[in-house]
Design a protein around this motif. Structure first.
Motif, PDB file in Angstrom:
ATOM      1  N   LEU A 199       0.849  -1.200   0.000  1.00 38.30           N
ATOM      2  CA  LEU A 199       0.000   0.000   0.000  1.00 38.30           C
ATOM      3  C   LEU A 199       0.879   1.243   0.000  1.00 38.30           C
ATOM      4  CD1 LEU A 199      -2.730  -1.127   2.581  1.00 38.30           C
ATOM      5  CD2 LEU A 199      -2.544  -1.624   0.123  1.00 38.30           C
ATOM      6  N   SER A 200       0.684   2.085  -0.999  1.00 36.95           N
ATOM      7  CA  SER A 200       1.596   3.213  -1.213  1.00 36.95           C
ATOM      8  C   SER A 200       0.840   4.491  -1.555  1.00 36.95           C
ATOM      9  CB  SER A 200       2.569   2.886  -2.364  1.00 36.95           C
ATOM     10  OG  SER A 200       3.150   1.608  -2.195  1.00 36.95           O
ATOM     11  N   PRO A 201       1.385   5.654  -1.169  1.00 34.84           N
ATOM     12  CA  PRO A 201       0.787   6.927  -1.582  1.00 34.84           C
ATOM     13  C   PRO A 201       0.917   7.096  -3.093  1.00 34.84           C
ATOM     14  CG  PRO A 201       2.310   7.219   0.256  1.00 34.84           C
ATOM     15  CD  PRO A 201       2.531   5.848  -0.274  1.00 34.84           C
ATOM     16  N   ALA A 202      -0.093   7.653  -3.712  1.00 35.75           N
ATOM     17  CA  ALA A 202      -0.063   7.911  -5.157  1.00 35.75           C
ATOM     18  C   ALA A 202      -0.051   9.416  -5.401  1.00 35.75           C
ATOM     19  CB  ALA A 202      -1.270   7.279  -5.844  1.00 35.75           C
ATOM     20  N   LEU A 203       0.663   9.812  -6.467  1.00 39.65           N
ATOM     21  CA  LEU A 203       0.874  11.228  -6.779  1.00 39.65           C
ATOM     22  C   LEU A 203       0.717  11.459  -8.268  1.00 39.65           C
ATOM     23  CD1 LEU A 203       4.263  11.283  -4.899  1.00 39.65           C
ATOM     24  CD2 LEU A 203       2.212  12.324  -3.977  1.00 39.65           C
ATOM     25  N   VAL A 204       0.628  12.738  -8.638  1.00 34.66           N
ATOM     26  CA  VAL A 204       0.615  13.083 -10.054  1.00 34.66           C
ATOM     27  C   VAL A 204       1.988  12.744 -10.634  1.00 34.66           C
ATOM     28  CG1 VAL A 204       1.390  15.462  -9.756  1.00 34.66           C
ATOM     29  CG2 VAL A 204      -0.062  14.870 -11.705  1.00 34.66           C
ATOM     30  N   GLY A 205       2.011  12.305 -11.882  1.00 32.09           N
ATOM     31  CA  GLY A 205       3.250  11.791 -12.450  1.00 32.09           C
ATOM     32  C   GLY A 205       4.163  12.816 -13.083  1.00 32.09           C
ATOM     33  N   ASN A 206       3.732  14.067 -13.229  1.00 33.96           N
ATOM     34  CA  ASN A 206       4.547  15.048 -13.953  1.00 33.96           C
ATOM     35  C   ASN A 206       5.160  16.116 -13.046  1.00 33.96           C
ATOM     36  OD1 ASN A 206       2.299  16.483 -13.262  1.00 33.96           O
ATOM     37  ND2 ASN A 206       1.742  17.115 -15.338  1.00 33.96           N
ATOM     38  N   ASP A 207       5.278  15.820 -11.757  1.00 33.77           N
ATOM     39  CA  ASP A 207       5.864  16.783 -10.824  1.00 33.77           C
ATOM     40  C   ASP A 207       6.931  16.066  -9.994  1.00 33.77           C
ATOM     41  OD1 ASP A 207       6.473  18.674  -8.842  1.00 33.77           O
ATOM     42  OD2 ASP A 207       4.441  19.504  -8.865  1.00 33.77           O
ATOM     43  N   ASP A 208       8.149  16.023 -10.524  1.00 37.76           N
ATOM     44  CA  ASP A 208       9.234  15.294  -9.860  1.00 37.76           C
ATOM     45  C   ASP A 208       9.578  15.880  -8.498  1.00 37.76           C
ATOM     46  OD1 ASP A 208       9.369  13.635 -12.025  1.00 37.76           O
ATOM     47  OD2 ASP A 208      11.075  14.644 -12.956  1.00 37.76           O
ATOM     48  N   ARG A 209       9.512  17.198  -8.384  1.00 40.92           N
ATOM     49  CA  ARG A 209       9.896  17.811  -7.118  1.00 40.92           C
ATOM     50  C   ARG A 209       8.924  17.424  -6.008  1.00 40.92           C
ATOM     51  NH1 ARG A 209      10.980  24.278  -5.890  1.00 40.92           N
ATOM     52  NH2 ARG A 209      12.262  23.944  -4.036  1.00 40.92           N
ATOM     53  N   TRP A 210       7.639  17.418  -6.311  1.00 45.62           N
ATOM     54  CA  TRP A 210       6.642  17.050  -5.305  1.00 45.62           C
ATOM     55  C   TRP A 210       6.799  15.578  -4.920  1.00 45.62           C
ATOM     56  CZ3 TRP A 210       4.042  18.797  -1.552  1.00 45.62           C
ATOM     57  CH2 TRP A 210       2.895  18.162  -1.069  1.00 45.62           C
ATOM     58  N   ARG A 211       7.090  14.723  -5.894  1.00 43.43           N
ATOM     59  CA  ARG A 211       7.319  13.321  -5.584  1.00 43.43           C
ATOM     60  C   ARG A 211       8.539  13.166  -4.673  1.00 43.43           C
ATOM     61  NH1 ARG A 211       7.472  11.471 -10.340  1.00 43.43           N
ATOM     62  NH2 ARG A 211       9.727  11.366 -10.642  1.00 43.43           N
ATOM     63  N   ASP A 212       9.589  13.959  -4.912  1.00 45.57           N
ATOM     64  CA  ASP A 212      10.768  13.922  -4.048  1.00 45.57           C
ATOM     65  C   ASP A 212      10.409  14.319  -2.619  1.00 45.57           C
ATOM     66  OD1 ASP A 212      12.391  13.116  -6.117  1.00 45.57           O
ATOM     67  OD2 ASP A 212      13.156  15.121  -6.555  1.00 45.57           O
ATOM     68  N   VAL A 213       9.604  15.364  -2.484  1.00 45.29           N
ATOM     69  CA  VAL A 213       9.215  15.848  -1.148  1.00 45.29           C
ATOM     70  C   VAL A 213       8.469  14.755  -0.380  1.00 45.29           C
ATOM     71  CG1 VAL A 213       7.691  17.449   0.076  1.00 45.29           C
ATOM     72  CG2 VAL A 213       9.187  18.302  -1.737  1.00 45.29           C
ATOM     73  N   VAL A 214       7.431  14.177  -0.994  1.00 45.64           N
ATOM     74  CA  VAL A 214       6.635  13.149  -0.319  1.00 45.64           C
ATOM     75  C   VAL A 214       7.484  11.911  -0.033  1.00 45.64           C
ATOM     76  CG1 VAL A 214       4.628  11.626  -0.537  1.00 45.64           C
ATOM     77  CG2 VAL A 214       4.481  13.997  -1.335  1.00 45.64           C
ATOM     78  N   THR A 215       8.322  11.542  -0.988  1.00 49.17           N
ATOM     79  CA  THR A 215       9.180  10.365  -0.814  1.00 49.17           C
ATOM     80  C   THR A 215      10.095  10.509   0.395  1.00 49.17           C
ATOM     81  OG1 THR A 215       9.163   9.767  -3.165  1.00 49.17           O
ATOM     82  CG2 THR A 215      11.066   9.055  -1.864  1.00 49.17           C
ATOM     83  N   TRP A 216      10.751  11.655   0.530  1.00 48.96           N
ATOM     84  CA  TRP A 216      11.717  11.815   1.614  1.00 48.96           C
ATOM     85  C   TRP A 216      11.048  12.076   2.954  1.00 48.96           C
ATOM     86  CZ3 TRP A 216      16.568  10.262   1.653  1.00 48.96           C
ATOM     87  CH2 TRP A 216      17.140   9.967   0.416  1.00 48.96           C
ATOM     88  N   ILE A 217       9.826  12.551   2.951  1.00 47.90           N
ATOM     89  CA  ILE A 217       9.072  12.652   4.209  1.00 47.90           C
ATOM     90  C   ILE A 217       8.779  11.253   4.740  1.00 47.90           C
ATOM     91  CG2 ILE A 217       6.827  13.296   5.197  1.00 47.90           C
ATOM     92  CD1 ILE A 217       6.924  15.784   3.364  1.00 47.90           C
TER      93      ILE A 217
END
Length: 440
Positions: A330-348
């Motif tokens: 089970l994983s959080p899902a995000l929009v695919g075209n925003d690398d910076r936001w994915r980095d933020v959520v990933t490192w949190i």
């Protein structure tokens, strides 16, 4: 035969021969002729016509044009969340242990805590969250349309979902698996039947704007309190599988149509055990049928089984078998075209794993502020500002620990009360699958 008289004087013959030779003045005359012609042609040319409005201009853009283009550039989700002052988080809203809102409008659950961890890191305020309950069929559309900033709704990370248009995933926050729950108590009578379904219309309606800070949990060292419990996976051989499923022989098992029904039937076929599967259109009908006593067992993700069992009249009458029929990360899902936001959520998410590994939790984080351990100092932002690389404040990890806690804090607060074994959701040092990338 020449017509020239033979008696002509020699002088006349010389004049005739000279007349037949090219004149030395001929090249000069030709050059003058062509030069005059060229001058005449050039003097007769008209200026190039002015380009019509339909022709694309090639001039360098003026400062005004450049500013306009910059102003219209799409902003990232991180900037949008900061400007808005709150995070919009898509959740289930009716699944105990993960995202649930009570009759007072107070939210709780593992998914809820991760929404609040993002808000704490990005905005410095774990309460700055708007929870948006979503049906399973609407969850991915809500991401793609920008209706939500992040989806925390018991969603399995799969290949087909990962390659879907404009969808990406952050690290897994809970390793789940399909299991089976068996009734070991008396069959319910008609008068005692009640529906504990998370989608029951009598359940309190989720309030999308209400939030509550996590209640501090007892000190949670790396070795969590349920470490003695196991979480077996599907047995490797048919004989082992048959032994594990023996008590389900000839039982009626309710299951939702789709992958859960397929997993169930293939597993029992491999074990050579006869069952009667009752395939129903959705999970709501599955639980209602089980609650009425029309089937003796139920199959779904073990986290859901534990949540549903907690709502049944007599939870002790229901046993969740200690094995998994599938893998459900089970994983959080995000929009695919925003690398910076994915980095933020990933490192949190990694921050909650890493703090757990270091033994730093919401009750003891203050004693690490003056640490001389360079690894811990770097993580807490007291020696290096790694948060700036993400667009966050230097103390972003401290805010997560202060307001939400590490992974053990989150797990013990939400899932331990449901008697869900920690299992694979331990740190890698304890034999689990939780592993953070290095903070450096």
């Amino acid at each position: 035969m020449s017509l020239m008289p033979k008696h002509l004087p020699k002088t006349a013959v010389l004049l005739k021969r000279n007349a037949q030779k090219p004149s030395r003045q001929t090249p000069l005359r030709q050059w003058c002729f062509f030069a005059s012609l060229t001058i005449a042609l050039l003097s007769g040319c008209q200026p190039a016509p002015t380009p019509s409005p339909t022709v694309t201009p090639t001039a360098t853009p003026t400062p005004t044009t450049a500013t306009t283009i910059k102003d219209k550039a799409p902003e990232g989700i991180l900037e949008r969340v900061k400007a808005r002052g709150k995070l919009i988080c898509g959740v289930n809203g009716k699944l105990s242990g993960f995202s649930y809102v009570d009759e007072k409008g107070v939210w709780s659950g593992l998914d809820v805590d991760y929404c609040q961890a993002i808000a704490a890191a990005v905005l410095g305020d774990a309460k700055a969250v708007e929870f948006k309950p979503l049906l399973a069929k609407d969850r991915f559309t809500a991401i793609q349309s920008g209706e939500i900033d992040v989806l925390m709704r018991n969603t399995t990370h799969t290949l087909t979902r990962d390659v879907a248009t404009n969808i990406s995933f952050a690290p897994t926050t809970f390793f789940d698996g399909q299991g089976v729950m068996l009734r070991i108590g008396a069959k319910p009578t008609e008068s005692k039947t009640s529906s504990p379904s998370p989608t029951d219309p009598t359940s309190p309606s989720p309030s999308p704007t209400t939030s509550a800070s996590p209640t501090p949990s007892p000190s949670s060292p790396s070795a969590d309190k349920d470490s003695s419990k196991t979480d077996k996976q599907t047995p490797k051989t048919s004989e082992e599988l048959a032994i594990a499923l023996k008590e389900l022989t000839d039982k009626k098992i309710c299951v939702e149509t789709g992958i859960n029904a397929t997993n169930l039937e293939s597993t029992f076929k491999e074990a050579n055990i006869a069952i009667e599967s009752i395939i129903l259109p959705d999970l709501d009908e599955v639980l209602k049928t089980y609650a009425k006593g029309d089937c003796e067992a139920i199959s779904s993700e073990k986290s859901q089984l534990a949540a549903w069992r907690s709502k049944l009249p007599r939870p002790a009458d229901h046993k969740i078998l200690d094995l998994s029929l599938s893998r459900e990360p089970l994983s959080p899902a995000l929009v695919g075209n925003d690398d910076r936001w994915r980095d933020v959520v990933t490192w949190i998410i990694y921050a909650t794993f890493y703090a757990d590994e270091l033994g730093i939790n919401m009750n003891n984080y203050t004693i690490f502020r003056d640490t001389k351990n360079p690894e811990v100092a770097r993580f807490l932002g007291t020696s290096e500002s790694l948060g700036i690389e993400l667009g966050l404040a230097p103390d972003w990890t401290t805010q997560i620990l202060k307001q939400v806690g590490n992974y053990s804090d989150i797990y013990n607060r939400n899932l331990a009360p449901l008697d869900i074994p920690r299992g694979l959701n331990r740190t890698w040092k304890q034999g689990g699958l939780l592993y953070s990338m290095p903070f450096r």
